[in-house]
Design a protein around this motif. Structure first.
Motif, PDB file in Angstrom:
ATOM      1  N   SER A  85     -41.980  79.181  24.177  1.00 41.29           N
ATOM      2  CA  SER A  85     -41.468  79.905  23.009  1.00 41.29           C
ATOM      3  C   SER A  85     -41.684  81.402  23.173  1.00 41.29           C
ATOM      4  O   SER A  85     -40.841  82.203  22.791  1.00 41.29           O
ATOM      5  CB  SER A  85     -42.123  79.401  21.732  1.00 41.29           C
ATOM      6  OG  SER A  85     -43.517  79.538  21.812  1.00 41.29           O
ATOM      7  N   HIS A  90     -35.479  77.987  26.542  1.00 45.60           N
ATOM      8  CA  HIS A  90     -35.331  76.669  25.933  1.00 45.60           C
ATOM      9  C   HIS A  90     -34.108  75.950  26.483  1.00 45.60           C
ATOM     10  O   HIS A  90     -33.145  76.563  26.927  1.00 45.60           O
ATOM     11  CB  HIS A  90     -35.265  76.780  24.413  1.00 45.60           C
ATOM     12  CG  HIS A  90     -34.158  77.668  23.908  1.00 45.60           C
ATOM     13  ND1 HIS A  90     -32.961  77.176  23.452  1.00 45.60           N
ATOM     14  CD2 HIS A  90     -34.076  79.005  23.791  1.00 45.60           C
ATOM     15  CE1 HIS A  90     -32.185  78.178  23.075  1.00 45.60           C
ATOM     16  NE2 HIS A  90     -32.837  79.299  23.265  1.00 45.60           N
ATOM     17  N   ILE A 228     -32.775  81.147  19.946  1.00 44.42           N
ATOM     18  CA  ILE A 228     -33.917  80.769  19.120  1.00 44.42           C
ATOM     19  C   ILE A 228     -33.675  81.128  17.654  1.00 44.42           C
ATOM     20  O   ILE A 228     -33.841  80.288  16.772  1.00 44.42           O
ATOM     21  CB  ILE A 228     -35.199  81.430  19.641  1.00 44.42           C
ATOM     22  CG1 ILE A 228     -35.514  80.864  21.023  1.00 44.42           C
ATOM     23  CG2 ILE A 228     -36.363  81.188  18.684  1.00 44.42           C
ATOM     24  CD1 ILE A 228     -36.705  81.503  21.699  1.00 44.42           C
TER      25      ILE A 228
ATOM     26  N   ALA B 207     -40.246  75.964  14.645  1.00 44.85           N
ATOM     27  CA  ALA B 207     -40.121  75.897  16.108  1.00 44.85           C
ATOM     28  C   ALA B 207     -38.648  76.002  16.453  1.00 44.85           C
ATOM     29  O   ALA B 207     -38.038  75.046  16.962  1.00 44.85           O
ATOM     30  CB  ALA B 207     -40.701  74.587  16.646  1.00 44.85           C
ATOM     31  N   TRP B 209     -36.937  77.182  18.687  1.00 45.81           N
ATOM     32  CA  TRP B 209     -36.464  77.066  20.060  1.00 45.81           C
ATOM     33  C   TRP B 209     -36.163  75.609  20.440  1.00 45.81           C
ATOM     34  O   TRP B 209     -35.562  75.359  21.474  1.00 45.81           O
ATOM     35  CB  TRP B 209     -37.510  77.648  21.032  1.00 45.81           C
ATOM     36  CG  TRP B 209     -38.808  76.921  20.989  1.00 45.81           C
ATOM     37  CD1 TRP B 209     -39.164  75.820  21.728  1.00 45.81           C
ATOM     38  CD2 TRP B 209     -39.933  77.205  20.139  1.00 45.81           C
ATOM     39  NE1 TRP B 209     -40.433  75.412  21.392  1.00 45.81           N
ATOM     40  CE2 TRP B 209     -40.940  76.251  20.409  1.00 45.81           C
ATOM     41  CE3 TRP B 209     -40.197  78.181  19.175  1.00 45.81           C
ATOM     42  CZ2 TRP B 209     -42.170  76.238  19.753  1.00 45.81           C
ATOM     43  CZ3 TRP B 209     -41.418  78.173  18.528  1.00 45.81           C
ATOM     44  CH2 TRP B 209     -42.385  77.205  18.819  1.00 45.81           C
TER      45      TRP B 209
END
Lengths: 341, 348
Positions: A85, A90, A228, B207, B209
């Motif tokens: 993160s 990702h 994200i 979260a 991502w």
């Protein structure tokens, strides 16, 4: 040469990753990053950072594939770690759709991304204007997080970073032993490379957190890449344009094209428009050169011209550039020991 | 024709909407009323992550597989409508993980792009040697329930904040048909030993991502007793608790630790995720969904009940198929009462 002094010009994804590779392969080197821009103001910050390679016409495919594979492997490990993160890395799955049959059924990178397969009939029904499609899972490097993470890793190795506009590589002679040119579009002026040309891109970064899948038109012009915090909507390719100003008509056009692929984007909020110039070239220049002026030599390693595919191959080209830096060091050590005789 | 719906979770609200959509034009006197003591965001449905996915095994209930398919197809059809965002409806891909090869599930051809995982994908999940990838749908309760409530309110359906103690209570007030969508507490209205709580606990984190759902399976410990991670539009849900027979709606520290540790092992980056909320709820578990008519007679009180409860951990997954089935049962009640069969013309 006890501690070769290496200057890396450029602090986009290429400059920072190349600097990092050099600290890894040559721990005794003292590395300094010089750039007129740092994140969030680099070209890399505009890009979505999707690992879907761009094909360079004049670079052998096996070399492009090697670069992509190294980059994918490197990022795959980060995405699977506790640092994912922070690094902004990702996994994302999605679809590449085509209105007419793609030139290649199996792109060279199809066995490197995950789960590559043709889209099913049921999946294609979501895209009435498209007749073919590929489904796969790949990685995304969100910027600024990824660049900031690279900067953090660099600082931890003792690498210094300075805001400085380098107008001529010879400026750095005397201060540094080896120059690494990762100036991207800046290389046109810096080293007078006329093979390098801008391809202007414009993207919209929007708030649409329900979009979890990427969608890309095989023509490369329309894409939806969920990051994200924001989704990147694109795009455009204007060859030869140097304009960094957002164009309102282009914004409208990108939004419409993306909404036609993903209607729910009509509800997207907080639209931010960004422009970047892809530093384009028929082949990526990863090459050693020894500049010469009045008997004085300046070793240079070039790593620029990644165009639309910088993120996809960054680590692979950084590895290669770091290897070339190693060759420069050997050459310098060789000539310095010869000088002692 | 007064119809009372008991329960304002996904089952109650969707059944009400389905019935109103199909019959309000045909039955001018149709009046719908929703009775519940909990409304969104305090229903069991609000706690669910909202992922469309049936259990691994259909437990022999082919009817349920059909209802699941009807729901998926209906939602897929809504995906491109302007309402999708407001409904909390979106596509999502993800992984189901196993420690040994398993049979393909009943829903493999319902979802999109179902396939086995490749060896490289399995590298992402040490400890798991087999798995599936597919694209499914998310229908977030905290958006869907308000959306259903708005549609019902627009249609003139009335809402009553009230705990109904018995079917008779409603019949004595002149209600003709009751839709029993009372979920976990159906047993208070009519004893049903087959209805048991399947207690769950979840941790909601930030979260963003995470773009895929990840559901692990431990065939020995049973469904949902193995970690799962489900990313929503704002929060990611971490879970992996299924306690049959446990009626507690209190968060357990032991369960918290179990969920947190196992999910962080699955996705190391979750260690950096910020915890936003914790929640426990009771899945209304039953060997099969109770979806059937019953005529209730008590003294001179009489009424029809349509039961629609016992959807366990797949309420959202199956809700629309059940709502349509409940509407069909309602249609047959109307036919019997000759409400539908009456030809147009003056009434004598």
């Amino acid at each position: 040469m006890a501690s070769p002094k290496v200057a890396v010009v450029g602090a986009g994804v290429i400059g920072l990753s190349t600097a990092l590779c050099i600290t890894e392969t040559c721990p005794s080197c003292s590395v300094t990053v010089l750039s007129d821009q740092f994140s969030p103001n680099t070209t890399s910050d505009v890009a979505a950072g999707m690992l879907i390679p761009h094909t360079y016409p004049d670079t052998p495919i096996h070399r492009q594939k090697q670069w992509f594979k190294e980059t994918f492997t490197y990022l795959f490990a980060i995405s699977n770690s506790a640092e994912a993160s922070e690094a902004g890395i990702h996994l994302v799955s999605g679809w590449q759709v085509f209105k007419s049959p793609p030139k290649e059924e199996l792109p060279f990178w199809s066995d490197i991304v995950l789960g590559f397969r043709p889209m099913s009939e049921a999946e294609l029904q979501k895209f009435p204007q498209h007749r073919f499609g590929q489904a796969f899972t790949t990685l995304k490097c969100d910027c600024p997080p990824y660049l900031l993470w690279l900067e953090k890793r660099l600082k931890a190795t003792g690498t210094q970073m300075y805001t400085r506009k380098v107008a001529d590589l010879w400026e750095l002679h005397g201060e540094y032993d080896i120059i690494v040119n990762c100036a991207g579009m800046g290389a046109q002026q810096l080293v007078g490379d006329k093979q390098l040309f801008p391809v202007r891109g414009q993207v919209l970064k929007v708030h649409a957190p329900w979009v979890k899948l990427f969608i890309r038109d095989g023509d490369g012009l329309t894409y939806i890449y969920p990051g994200i915090h924001r989704v990147t909507l694109g795009g455009i390719r204007e060859k030869g344009s140097w304009s960094l100003s957002p164009d309102a008509g282009t914004t409208r056009d990108i939004f419409d094209r993306c909404c036609s692929l993903e209607p729910s984007l009509q509800g997207a909020q907080d639209i931010e428009v960004k422009v970047g110039l892809r530093p384009s070239r028929q082949c990526v220049r990863v090459q050693r050169e020894v500049l010469s002026r009045g008997g004085v030599k300046l070793p240079v390693v070039h790593n620029y011209g990644h165009g639309a595919g910088g993120f996809s191959v960054h680590r692979g080209t950084a590895n290669e550039a770091a290897h070339l830096v190693g060759e420069c060091i050997s050459a310098l050590q060789g000539s310095s020991s010869r000088a002692k005789l | 024709m007064r119809v009372a719906i008991i329960g304002a979770g996904v089952i109650g609200l969707s059944s009400a909407l389905c019935i109103h959509e199909q019959f309000h034009g045909l039955v001018p006197s149709l009046e719908l009323e929703v009775y519940a003591d909990h409304f969104t965001p305090h229903t069991t449905s609000d706690g669910a992550a909202g992922l469309w996915q049936p259990y691994l095994s259909d437990r022999g209930n082919l009817q349920e597989t059909l209802w699941n398919k009807e729901t998926f197809d209906y939602l897929l059809g809504q995906l491109h409508s302007p309402a999708a965002k407001e409904m909390g409806l979106f596509l999502i891909s993800g992984y189901n993980l196993f420690t040994e090869p398993v049979q393909d599930p009943s829903w493999k051809n319902i979802v999109l792009g179902f396939r086995n995982l490749t060896p490289k994908e399995l590298e992402l999940f040490p400890g798991y040697s087999y798995g599936w990838f597919n694209t499914a749908l998310m229908l977030e309760g905290r958006s869907y329930l308000p959306w259903l409530t708005n549609r019902l309110t627009q249609r003139g359906v009335k809402f009553f904040h009230k705990k109904v103690e018995s079917f008779q209570e409603l019949f004595s007030q002149g209600v003709d048909v009751v839709l029993n969508c009372s979920g976990m507490r159906a047993g208070h209205l009519q004893p049903d030993p087959e209805l048991q709580p399947g207690r769950g606990q979840i941790i909601k984190v930030l979260a963003p991502w995470v773009k895929h759902f990840i559901i692990t399976h431990d065939l020995k410990s049973g469904i949902y007793n193995s970690p799962y991670v489900i990313p929503g539009s704002e929060f990611t849900v971490l879970g992996g608790i299924y306690q049959h027979g446990n009626w507690s709606e209190e968060n357990s520290a032991k369960d918290h630790k179990s969920i947190w540790d196992s999910c962080c092992r699955l996705l190391p980056a979750l260690q950096k995720a910020k915890i936003v909320e914790e929640w426990s709820g009771l899945r209304p578990a039953r060997p099969s969904v109770r979806l059937e008519r019953e005529s209730i007679r008590l003294g001179n009180l009489q009424g029809e009940v349509i039961h629609n409860y016992g959807h366990g951990g797949f309420g959202i997954t199956i809700h629309w198929g059940c709502a349509m089935a409940a509407a069909r049962l309602f249609g047959s009640i109307l036919q019997e009462k000759k409400q539908l069969a009456t030809p147009p013309g003056p009434r004598l």
